[in-house]
Design a protein around this motif. Structure first.
Motif, PDB file in Angstrom:
ATOM      1  N   THR A  97       8.722  14.507   5.173  1.00  0.00           N
ATOM      2  CA  THR A  97       7.487  14.671   5.945  1.00  0.00           C
ATOM      3  C   THR A  97       6.648  13.422   5.784  1.00  0.00           C
ATOM      4  O   THR A  97       6.379  12.991   4.660  1.00  0.00           O
ATOM      5  N   PRO A  98       6.243  12.795   6.893  1.00  0.00           N
ATOM      6  CA  PRO A  98       5.482  11.548   6.760  1.00  0.00           C
ATOM      7  C   PRO A  98       4.112  11.779   6.128  1.00  0.00           C
ATOM      8  O   PRO A  98       3.467  12.801   6.374  1.00  0.00           O
ATOM      9  N   PRO A  99       3.671  10.830   5.296  1.00  0.00           N
ATOM     10  CA  PRO A  99       2.331  10.936   4.710  1.00  0.00           C
ATOM     11  C   PRO A  99       1.261  10.640   5.760  1.00  0.00           C
ATOM     12  O   PRO A  99       1.566  10.145   6.848  1.00  0.00           O
ATOM     13  N   THR A 100       0.008  10.936   5.412  1.00  0.00           N
ATOM     14  CA  THR A 100      -1.069  10.478   6.286  1.00  0.00           C
ATOM     15  C   THR A 100      -1.010   8.956   6.302  1.00  0.00           C
ATOM     16  O   THR A 100      -0.536   8.327   5.351  1.00  0.00           O
ATOM     17  N   SER A 101      -1.464   8.366   7.401  1.00  0.00           N
ATOM     18  CA  SER A 101      -1.204   6.941   7.573  1.00  0.00           C
ATOM     19  C   SER A 101      -2.299   6.257   8.378  1.00  0.00           C
ATOM     20  O   SER A 101      -2.841   6.832   9.318  1.00  0.00           O
ATOM     21  N   THR A 102      -2.582   5.023   7.972  1.00  0.00           N
ATOM     22  CA  THR A 102      -3.472   4.146   8.726  1.00  0.00           C
ATOM     23  C   THR A 102      -2.797   2.787   8.802  1.00  0.00           C
ATOM     24  O   THR A 102      -2.291   2.286   7.798  1.00  0.00           O
ATOM     25  N   THR A 103      -2.778   2.205   9.980  1.00  0.00           N
ATOM     26  CA  THR A 103      -2.244   0.858  10.161  1.00  0.00           C
ATOM     27  C   THR A 103      -3.265   0.052  10.945  1.00  0.00           C
ATOM     28  O   THR A 103      -3.728   0.496  11.996  1.00  0.00           O
ATOM     29  N   VAL A 104      -3.626  -1.098  10.408  1.00  0.00           N
ATOM     30  CA  VAL A 104      -4.607  -1.946  11.073  1.00  0.00           C
ATOM     31  C   VAL A 104      -4.097  -3.375  11.147  1.00  0.00           C
ATOM     32  O   VAL A 104      -3.302  -3.820  10.319  1.00  0.00           O
ATOM     33  N   ALA A 105      -4.573  -4.077  12.159  1.00  0.00           N
ATOM     34  CA  ALA A 105      -4.288  -5.506  12.280  1.00  0.00           C
ATOM     35  C   ALA A 105      -5.405  -6.273  11.592  1.00  0.00           C
ATOM     36  O   ALA A 105      -6.585  -5.934  11.729  1.00  0.00           O
ATOM     37  N   VAL A 106      -5.026  -7.281  10.835  1.00  0.00           N
ATOM     38  CA  VAL A 106      -5.992  -8.135  10.146  1.00  0.00           C
ATOM     39  C   VAL A 106      -5.674  -9.591  10.497  1.00  0.00           C
ATOM     40  O   VAL A 106      -4.522  -9.916  10.780  1.00  0.00           O
ATOM     41  N   PRO A 107      -6.663 -10.463  10.482  1.00  0.00           N
ATOM     42  CA  PRO A 107      -6.392 -11.857  10.861  1.00  0.00           C
ATOM     43  C   PRO A 107      -5.516 -12.599   9.853  1.00  0.00           C
ATOM     44  O   PRO A 107      -4.750 -13.477  10.236  1.00  0.00           O
ATOM     45  N   ARG A 108      -5.632 -12.237   8.575  1.00  0.00           N
ATOM     46  CA  ARG A 108      -4.777 -12.857   7.560  1.00  0.00           C
ATOM     47  C   ARG A 108      -4.878 -12.051   6.276  1.00  0.00           C
ATOM     48  O   ARG A 108      -5.778 -11.245   6.087  1.00  0.00           O
ATOM     49  N   LEU A 109      -3.913 -12.322   5.379  1.00  0.00           N
ATOM     50  CA  LEU A 109      -3.889 -11.680   4.074  1.00  0.00           C
ATOM     51  C   LEU A 109      -4.096 -12.748   3.015  1.00  0.00           C
ATOM     52  O   LEU A 109      -4.157 -13.940   3.329  1.00  0.00           O
ATOM     53  N   PHE A 110      -4.194 -12.345   1.745  1.00  0.00           N
ATOM     54  CA  PHE A 110      -4.557 -13.306   0.703  1.00  0.00           C
ATOM     55  C   PHE A 110      -3.493 -14.368   0.468  1.00  0.00           C
ATOM     56  O   PHE A 110      -3.800 -15.423  -0.061  1.00  0.00           O
ATOM     57  N   ARG A 111      -2.253 -14.113   0.856  1.00  0.00           N
ATOM     58  CA  ARG A 111      -1.198 -15.124   0.826  1.00  0.00           C
ATOM     59  C   ARG A 111      -0.918 -15.525   2.272  1.00  0.00           C
ATOM     60  O   ARG A 111      -0.625 -14.667   3.106  1.00  0.00           O
ATOM     61  N   PRO A 112      -0.985 -16.802   2.591  1.00  0.00           N
ATOM     62  CA  PRO A 112      -0.809 -17.223   3.991  1.00  0.00           C
ATOM     63  C   PRO A 112       0.521 -16.794   4.598  1.00  0.00           C
ATOM     64  O   PRO A 112       0.602 -16.539   5.793  1.00  0.00           O
ATOM     65  N   GLU A 113       1.580 -16.693   3.772  1.00  0.00           N
ATOM     66  CA  GLU A 113       2.899 -16.336   4.291  1.00  0.00           C
ATOM     67  C   GLU A 113       3.086 -14.824   4.452  1.00  0.00           C
ATOM     68  O   GLU A 113       4.060 -14.370   5.054  1.00  0.00           O
ATOM     69  N   ALA A 114       2.145 -14.036   3.955  1.00  0.00           N
ATOM     70  CA  ALA A 114       2.271 -12.579   4.018  1.00  0.00           C
ATOM     71  C   ALA A 114       1.998 -12.069   5.429  1.00  0.00           C
ATOM     72  O   ALA A 114       0.977 -12.391   6.030  1.00  0.00           O
ATOM     73  N   LEU A 115       2.920 -11.260   5.912  1.00  0.00           N
ATOM     74  CA  LEU A 115       2.775 -10.632   7.223  1.00  0.00           C
ATOM     75  C   LEU A 115       2.287  -9.199   7.105  1.00  0.00           C
ATOM     76  O   LEU A 115       1.800  -8.628   8.076  1.00  0.00           O
ATOM     77  N   ILE A 116       2.437  -8.623   5.902  1.00  0.00           N
ATOM     78  CA  ILE A 116       2.159  -7.206   5.701  1.00  0.00           C
ATOM     79  C   ILE A 116       1.657  -6.971   4.280  1.00  0.00           C
ATOM     80  O   ILE A 116       2.068  -7.659   3.343  1.00  0.00           O
ATOM     81  N   GLU A 117       0.767  -6.004   4.149  1.00  0.00           N
ATOM     82  CA  GLU A 117       0.336  -5.500   2.847  1.00  0.00           C
ATOM     83  C   GLU A 117       0.234  -3.988   2.974  1.00  0.00           C
ATOM     84  O   GLU A 117      -0.253  -3.478   3.988  1.00  0.00           O
ATOM     85  N   VAL A 118       0.720  -3.276   1.947  1.00  0.00           N
ATOM     86  CA  VAL A 118       0.739  -1.812   1.981  1.00  0.00           C
ATOM     87  C   VAL A 118       0.177  -1.281   0.675  1.00  0.00           C
ATOM     88  O   VAL A 118       0.565  -1.726  -0.406  1.00  0.00           O
ATOM     89  N   GLU A 119      -0.740  -0.321   0.783  1.00  0.00           N
ATOM     90  CA  GLU A 119      -1.241   0.395  -0.389  1.00  0.00           C
ATOM     91  C   GLU A 119      -1.009   1.881  -0.167  1.00  0.00           C
ATOM     92  O   GLU A 119      -0.982   2.344   0.978  1.00  0.00           O
ATOM     93  N   VAL A 120      -0.785   2.604  -1.268  1.00  0.00           N
ATOM     94  CA  VAL A 120      -0.484   4.029  -1.148  1.00  0.00           C
ATOM     95  C   VAL A 120      -1.229   4.845  -2.193  1.00  0.00           C
ATOM     96  O   VAL A 120      -1.670   4.322  -3.217  1.00  0.00           O
ATOM     97  N   VAL A 121      -1.315   6.144  -1.908  1.00  0.00           N
ATOM     98  CA  VAL A 121      -1.764   7.148  -2.859  1.00  0.00           C
ATOM     99  C   VAL A 121      -0.619   8.154  -2.970  1.00  0.00           C
ATOM    100  O   VAL A 121      -0.066   8.594  -1.955  1.00  0.00           O
ATOM    101  N   ALA A 122      -0.255   8.477  -4.211  1.00  0.00           N
ATOM    102  CA  ALA A 122       0.804   9.463  -4.451  1.00  0.00           C
ATOM    103  C   ALA A 122       0.233  10.598  -5.290  1.00  0.00           C
ATOM    104  O   ALA A 122      -0.669  10.392  -6.102  1.00  0.00           O
ATOM    105  N   ALA A 123       0.769  11.798  -5.090  1.00  0.00           N
ATOM    106  CA  ALA A 123       0.340  12.972  -5.845  1.00  0.00           C
ATOM    107  C   ALA A 123       1.527  13.536  -6.609  1.00  0.00           C
ATOM    108  O   ALA A 123       2.567  13.807  -6.027  1.00  0.00           O
ATOM    109  N   LEU A 124       1.333  13.676  -7.914  1.00  0.00           N
ATOM    110  CA  LEU A 124       2.341  14.301  -8.773  1.00  0.00           C
ATOM    111  C   LEU A 124       1.929  15.747  -9.030  1.00  0.00           C
ATOM    112  O   LEU A 124       0.775  16.009  -9.386  1.00  0.00           O
TER     113      LEU A 124
END
Length: 131
Positions: A97-124
């Motif tokens: 089952t897919p988690p809740t999700s948000t995807t946004v476009a940003v002009p750049r990330l903290f590393r110039p070569e980075a195309l993507i950054e992902v953060e998550v919350v998990a529940a045990l």
């Protein structure tokens, strides 16, 4: 409430002066894991996405969790045209089952070569409910 913040020894080292995981112990014996944004190495969105999920897997594993425990995922893309490539790789890792999700476009990330950054919350779940 007990909160532990740190960097698991078994996971890749963070790229800067930050903690990768905040673990919040819940009264019922369960826990919430908040993972900092992760980037991946390599050329192209597929390679970087595989790298992101490899790091997320290692961070979760260090706390007895798996990708199936993710309840929220936030994705930052430097080019929304990369969304189909990211989504295709993501589906190979998040198969239930897919988690809740948000995807946004940003002009750049903290590393110039980075195309993507992902953060998550998990529940045990509580210890008594874990297999």
């Amino acid at each position: 409430m007990n909160v532990t913040i740190g960097n698991p020894a078994a996971a890749p080292r963070p790229l800067g002066p930050y903690s990768q995981v905040a673990r919040v112990e819940l009264a019922d014996g369960g826990a919430l894991l908040y993972l900092s944004g992760q980037i991946g190495d390599g050329e192209g969105i597929a390679a970087q996405t595989h790298g992101v999920f490899a790091t997320l897997t290692a961070l979760l594993d260090a706390h007895g969790a798996t990708l199936a425990d993710i309840i929220n995922i936030r994705t930052f893309l430097t080019d929304m045209d990369d969304l189909p490539g990211y989504a295709a790789v993501r589906r190979t890792y998040l198969t239930g089952t897919p988690p809740t999700s948000t995807t946004v476009a940003v002009p750049r990330l903290f590393r110039p070569e980075a195309l993507i950054e992902v953060e998550v919350v998990a529940a045990l779940p509580p210890l008594a409910d874990r297999n």
